[in-house]
Design a protein around this motif. Structure first.
Motif, mmCIF file in Angstrom:
data_model
loop_
_atom_site.group_PDB
_atom_site.id
_atom_site.type_symbol
_atom_site.label_atom_id
_atom_site.label_comp_id
_atom_site.label_asym_id
_atom_site.label_seq_id
_atom_site.Cartn_x
_atom_site.Cartn_y
_atom_site.Cartn_z
ATOM 1 N N LEU A 98 9.332 -1.613 0.725
ATOM 2 C CA LEU A 98 8.360 -0.817 1.481
ATOM 3 C C LEU A 98 9.103 0.329 2.144
ATOM 4 O O LEU A 98 10.304 0.220 2.420
ATOM 5 N N ILE A 99 8.391 1.430 2.394
ATOM 6 C CA ILE A 99 9.030 2.560 3.069
ATOM 7 C C ILE A 99 9.167 2.160 4.545
ATOM 8 O O ILE A 99 8.157 1.911 5.219
ATOM 9 N N ASN A 107 1.951 2.321 4.127
ATOM 10 C CA ASN A 107 2.571 2.036 2.830
ATOM 11 C C ASN A 107 1.509 1.894 1.743
ATOM 12 O O ASN A 107 1.725 2.311 0.607
ATOM 13 N N ARG A 151 5.713 -8.898 3.646
ATOM 14 C CA ARG A 151 6.171 -7.644 3.038
ATOM 15 C C ARG A 151 5.784 -7.599 1.559
ATOM 16 O O ARG A 151 5.312 -6.577 1.068
ATOM 17 N N ARG A 158 0.118 -2.260 -2.079
ATOM 18 C CA ARG A 158 0.494 -0.880 -2.431
ATOM 19 C C ARG A 158 0.397 -0.678 -3.954
ATOM 20 O O ARG A 158 -0.077 0.353 -4.422
ATOM 21 N N GLU B 341 14.541 5.029 -0.236
ATOM 22 C CA GLU B 341 13.117 5.342 -0.057
ATOM 23 C C GLU B 341 12.699 6.484 -0.994
ATOM 24 O O GLU B 341 11.585 6.488 -1.520
#
Lengths: 240, 429
Positions: A98-99, A107, A151, A158, B341
């Motif tokens: 995840l960001i 996200n 998560r 997502r 990221e």
């Protein structure tokens, strides 16, 4: 039923002449919408390369690839590859990925935002998915505040955000204990069926085989067994 | 969804400490710009505030502020009848000092100590002790003519020769205070503000006659010597005609004491008169040097403070470059922290433009916020500088533009790094 993924003779080679190494040797594979398929094999069998090719980040050397009914590769990539990946493919990773600077909700909103879906429609879609994956109450938390299982659920939300034709999952249960891993597998099982999405999952995790529809077994870059049904023995002794 | 702001929200401590660092650096850049402008203003103050269009000085000299210029006081009568001249005012200008007990602030003490650090091996100890001598510029003028104090902030002006002074507030003199300068005591009757010479020494005004006494009157030994030398040529005549001995001796004494010398004559022109034409006319028949006011400022600036200004200017350029490099490194570090990221974003199909915009926005934001913070800090510390510092909002505006450009350029390195991020690195490895 419509095929979500069709691959014929997918080949990936590196180098030329005598230095040429074929990592994928004419892989044929197909997955219908709603299929949950595990791709297994020992290290060096070509699983990662196959995942990269199916994820449209590595160009095959030869073969044909159709995703969501659209020709993606037939000697060369189609030009709008990035947009296609954005709209038609969902990704689930071993460590969620995840960001970290986006909340769980953000996200999930991210892939929608990237495809131009914004505002109320996007918020409703994100809320629906988070609710579906039972993490609605964690929506405003940053990933660092979530447990490993949460998560992974947010990562699945997502991946589903743009209602993709295919989800590519890379060892989605490897970082989870058996109970949480099975929970994620059942979730993937449910969402592939309910959303009509094909889920192709690269895994070493033999605990989860009972949850998949088929196991595609790779060995030395070739499909050794194109579709061992779940519960059947796996040739070669890679899985018990 | 603005990824740059989301990232800043998450890394707010790191981001704002970076902004603070850049802000402090830009504060120094702005302060140096302000110091340069302060030097320029100080160099121009006397010339511009006098209101003269022309400065008449000794032939082949650059003016009273750059080198010694002495001309007869009476020349101003002749100059005043030149066509185009509205007014000519003889001025005596020189540097003097008074000895007063030093009263440095703790900050001034620290600055002296800081300045002397590392130099004590080269000079005698105490070289940069807080000085007891207060230097100032003395300007003598004829009351009613140009050259006097431009505006008073306390007390009154000078009307006649009565041993009175008008001083700049920076001298520390108070209205009514008695100050010993040269051989006489003077009473401070008024105060003016922002009147300093190019060395930033404050200005003290008095009448021309009294300034001439302060600046040109010989000391008693020199006076005695001069009287003797002046009398010698007349001694033959005095021997032939004893009646003349006494008047000749008196004349010799008068000549020896004569101080009817000025350093410059400030000339105000009639409306519409050409400064160049009038300057040419005065210079032609009186064998004098005539500088227009702008040239006089330039001579002063480029003659006395040129190297200082160039030095500060180069230093400022170096600091701006350092600021650019620092912003670049900060952004590069920010980017390195997000390589994973970025790979995920690329895999999710984020266009490269989206990632570059995120980097660029953060770089520009650091530059812009740093410039605003630097400006605010500079204005806050300006009053504590020992000499004039004149940064302006225009400087901050220029800095904003410069930092935007520098930040954009310095983010190129980070963008280059972002371009090399491989989406495959997060998939199946």
């Amino acid at each position: 039923m419509e095929y979500a993924v069709e691959a014929e003779g997918l080949t990936k080679a590196y180098g030329e002449g005598r230095a040429r190494v074929e990592v994928l040797k004419g892989v044929d594979l197909s997955a219908r919408r709603g299929d949950l398929i595990a791709i297994m094999g020992p290290s060096g069998s070509g699983k990662t390369t196959l995942l990269h090719v199916l994820g449209l980040v590595t160009e095959p050397t030869a073969g044909r690839l159709i995703l969501g009914g659209q020709d993606i590769y037939g000697g060369r990539w189609r030009p709008d590859l990035q947009r296609f990946r954005r709209e038609k493919i969902g990704f689930i990773f071993q460590f969620a990925n995840l960001i970290p600077f986006l909340t769980a909700r953000e996200n999930v909103l991210l892939p929608l935002d990237l495809t131009g879906v914004r505002g109320r429609a996007a918020r409703e879609r994100a809320a629906e998915l988070l609710d579906y994956l039972d993490v609605a109450d964690r929506a405003d938390l940053l990933p660092e505040k979530l447990s490993g299982g949460e998560r992974q659920r947010v990562a699945i939300a997502r991946a589903l955000a743009n209602d993709p034709a295919v989800i590519l999952a890379d060892e989605p249960t490897a970082s989870l204990d058996t109970e949480r891993g099975l929970s994620v597998m059942r979730l993937l099982r449910r969402l592939s069926a309910e959303h009509g999405t094909a889920v192709l999952m690269v895994t070493h995790d033999t605990r989860m085989i009972g949850e998949v529809d088929r196991v595609i077994h790779l060995l030395d870059g070739a499909v050794r067994d194109p579709g061992t049904t779940a519960g059947q023995s796996i040739p070669g002794g890679f899985c018990s | 969804m603005n990824l740059a702001f989301k990232d800043i929200r998450y890394h707010r401590f790191k981001f704002f400490s970076s902004v603070l660092g850049v802000g402090l650096l830009l504060m120094v850049v702005l302060a140096i710009g302000g110091i340069i402008r302060g030097v320029i203003y100080d160099s121009a103050t006397i010339v511009t505030e006098t209101g003269a269009d022309l400065w008449v000085v000794e032939r082949d000299t650059l003016g009273p502020f750059v080198e010694t210029s002495r001309i007869p006081e009476d020349y101003y009568h002749a100059i005043e009848v030149v066509p185009g001249v509205a007014e000519a005012s003889p001025l005596a200008i020189g540097w003097e000092h008074v000895v007063r007990p030093p009263r440095p602030t703790p900050l001034a003490k620290f600055m002296y100590k800081n300045a002397v650090a590392g130099t004590q091996t080269m000079v005698e100890p105490g070289w940069m002790d807080v000085p007891a001598e207060e230097r100032f510029v003395v300007i003598g003028y004829k009351p009613g003519r140009i050259g006097g104090p431009p505006a008073l902030v306390a007390g009154r002006g000078i009307e006649a020769d009565d041993y009175e002074l008008v001083a700049d507030v920076k001298t520390g003199f108070q209205v009514g205070e008695r100050v010993r300068i040269g051989y006489h005591d003077y009473t401070v009757v008024g105060l003016t503000k922002n009147m300093v010479g190019f060395t930033a020494d404050p200005v003290v005004y008095t009448t021309l006659k009294e300034a001439q006494q302060i600046l040109f009157r010989p000391d008693p030994d020199l006076l005695r010597d001069r009287r003797r030398r002046f009398r010698e040529p007349f001694e033959t005549e005095a021997a032939l005609a004893p009646r003349l001995a006494e008047p000749l001796a008196r004349r010799a004494a008068d000549l020896a004491e004569d101080t009817h010398v000025v350093n410059a004559i400030a000339v105000r022109l009639e409306p519409g008169a050409s400064p160049e034409a009038v300057a040419k006319e005065i210079a032609r028949w009186q064998r004098l040097e005539v500088h227009t006011a702008p040239r006089q400022v330039n001579l002063q600036l480029m003659g006395s403070n040129r190297l200082l200004i160039l030095q500060l200017s180069l230093f400022r350029v170096i600091l701006v470059l350092i600021a650019g490099i620092i912003i670049g490194l900060i952004i590069y570090t920010f980017t390195l922290d997000k390589v994973k990221e970025m790979a995920v974003l690329k895999l999710l199909g984020a266009p490269g433009r989206r990632i570059y915009v995120m980097i660029l926005q953060q770089a520009v934001l650091i530059g812009v916020l740093g410039a605003i913070l630097g400006g605010a800090l500079e204005f806050a510390v300006e009053p504590f500088f020992p000499r004039r510092v004149e940064a302006t909002y225009g400087d901050v505006g220029q800095m904003l533009v410069a930092m935007t450009v520098i930040a954009a350029l310095s983010s190129l390195l980070a963008v280059r790094r972002a371009m090399t991020v491989d989406a495959r690195s997060v998939l199946g490895s």
